[in-house]
Scaffold this active site. Structure first.
Site, PDB file in Angstrom:
ATOM      1  N   LYS A  55      -1.568  -1.417  -4.034  1.00 31.66           N
ATOM      2  CA  LYS A  55      -2.535  -0.322  -4.112  1.00 31.66           C
ATOM      3  C   LYS A  55      -1.717   0.961  -4.148  1.00 31.66           C
ATOM      4  O   LYS A  55      -1.014   1.272  -3.187  1.00 31.66           O
ATOM      5  CB  LYS A  55      -3.468  -0.321  -2.900  1.00 31.66           C
ATOM      6  CG  LYS A  55      -4.412   0.888  -2.878  1.00 31.66           C
ATOM      7  CD  LYS A  55      -5.160   1.023  -1.554  1.00 31.66           C
ATOM      8  CE  LYS A  55      -6.053   2.250  -1.607  1.00 31.66           C
ATOM      9  NZ  LYS A  55      -6.711   2.543  -0.310  1.00 31.66           N
ATOM     10  N   TYR A  96       0.859  -1.183   0.000  1.00 28.86           N
ATOM     11  CA  TYR A  96       0.000   0.000   0.000  1.00 28.86           C
ATOM     12  C   TYR A  96       0.897   1.235   0.000  1.00 28.86           C
ATOM     13  O   TYR A  96       1.603   1.493   0.970  1.00 28.86           O
ATOM     14  CB  TYR A  96      -0.924  -0.047   1.233  1.00 28.86           C
ATOM     15  CG  TYR A  96      -1.924   1.070   1.384  1.00 28.86           C
ATOM     16  CD1 TYR A  96      -2.092   2.069   0.426  1.00 28.86           C
ATOM     17  CD2 TYR A  96      -2.732   1.126   2.520  1.00 28.86           C
ATOM     18  CE1 TYR A  96      -3.017   3.078   0.587  1.00 28.86           C
ATOM     19  CE2 TYR A  96      -3.665   2.138   2.696  1.00 28.86           C
ATOM     20  CZ  TYR A  96      -3.812   3.114   1.725  1.00 28.86           C
ATOM     21  OH  TYR A  96      -4.732   4.121   1.907  1.00 28.86           O
ATOM     22  N   ILE A 111      -9.122   0.204  -5.567  1.00 29.05           N
ATOM     23  CA  ILE A 111      -9.607   0.153  -4.187  1.00 29.05           C
ATOM     24  C   ILE A 111     -10.129   1.550  -3.908  1.00 29.05           C
ATOM     25  O   ILE A 111      -9.364   2.503  -3.749  1.00 29.05           O
ATOM     26  CB  ILE A 111      -8.493  -0.277  -3.217  1.00 29.05           C
ATOM     27  CG1 ILE A 111      -8.040  -1.701  -3.567  1.00 29.05           C
ATOM     28  CG2 ILE A 111      -8.986  -0.213  -1.772  1.00 29.05           C
ATOM     29  CD1 ILE A 111      -6.871  -2.222  -2.748  1.00 29.05           C
TER      30      ILE A 111
END
Length: 298
Positions: free
Chosen positions: A162, A134, A205
């Site tokens: 992400k 992330y 996302i």
């Protein structure tokens, strides 16, 4: 595990005492799944992971995993500053049935790229389920370099990233550097969902899908069918919400929007405060724009 589609970066519902609201959590989950999301992502930035204790995180994840009941994958945020603590939490989430983990880069003290590689490899070795990197540099103070992501993509259970940098160049370079690996690149910037898909990202996302679930899902579905005009229109239509979200500290505006739409997700945790009356009026105008009836009891 192919990580794809629109995955909701779900808010964490609280009651009036700022405790986890199990009933509202289930209500939100079922709304999201019935509206076509491809996954539920909890304990991220909009999920206020930084505001919850480890026990609360595990308790909340259990509520979500049980309610989702394998209908879609559940991605659980377990990131933190201490490798040791991240490993401990990751093991607990794996044990209660998380489908995959999301691990944010350590923050406050900014590690080197070499240190962050050691961090992620150590976490990956501690569990068997997939891990998503992330990257959110504006919040953490560090950007995962392309060479770092390429190195980590070689790890068997590090299966995606992400990227919330807001930079298409990042997405493009990550995709190029990992094309020979079993690795998925996902947009974490809701303004770039369609452009990221066009570059080769497998999904997004998206926090906006807490409220505008069908709109986000339509971007992905129309992209898959090649209807770029409709996908582009849906992408542009997100901007009214995105502009409104800038009127307060994350995730206060999003939570108030969802609450006014009829799901009592409650306020953000202090020190983040509720929007003032003037901002609430702007939120109501935004909801009206999307044809979302406002729950006047909220």
């Amino acid at each position: 595990m192919k990580i794809k589609g629109i995955i909701t970066a779900m808010v964490t519902p609280f009651d009036e005492n700022q405790e986890i609201n199990s009933k509202a959590t289930k209500q939100l989950i079922n709304k999201l799944i019935s509206s076509g999301v491809d996954g539920i992502f909890i304990l991220g930035t909009n999920g206020e992971f930084h505001m919850l204790s480890e026990d609360e995180k595990v308790a909340f994840a259990k509520i979500v995993i049980d309610e989702v009941d394998k209908r879609v994958p559940v991605y659980v945020g377990t990131g933190g500053n201490s490798t040791c603590e991240v490993i401990a939490l990751s093991k607990k989430m794996e044990a209660i049935g998380a489908d995959a983990l999301s691990v944010i880069t350590p923050y406050f003290l900014v590690p080197t790229q070499e240190e962050v590689i050691i961090h992620y490899k150590s976490v990956a070795e501690s569990v068997k389920i997939p891990i998503i990197l992330y990257n959110i540099p504006k919040n953490t103070g560090m950007n995962l370099e392309v060479s770092t992501v390429a190195e980590l993509a070689k790890v068997k259970n590090i299966n995606g990233i992400k990227d919330s940098s807001g930079k298409l160049e990042n997405i493009k370079n990550y995709i190029e550097a990992t094309k020979d690996q079993d690795f998925c690149v996902l947009s974490g910037s809701d303004s770039l969902i369609l452009k990221s898909l066009q570059l080769g990202a497998t999904g997004a996302i998206a926090a906006t899908s807490n409220l505008l679930t069908e709109l986000d899902v339509s971007i992905y579905k129309n992209f898959l069918t090649g209807d770029m005009d409709t996908a582009e229109k849906a992408q542009k239509d997100l901007e009214v919400l995105r502009t409104t979200l800038k009127l307060g500290t994350v995730p206060s505006i999003l939570k108030k929007s969802v609450e006014l739409s009829g799901i009592p997700v409650g306020p953000a945790r202090l020190p983040v405060t509720e929007p003032n009356p003037e901002v609430v009026e702007k939120i109501k105008e935004m909801l009206n724009y999307y044809g979302i009836s406002c729950n006047s009891n909220q």
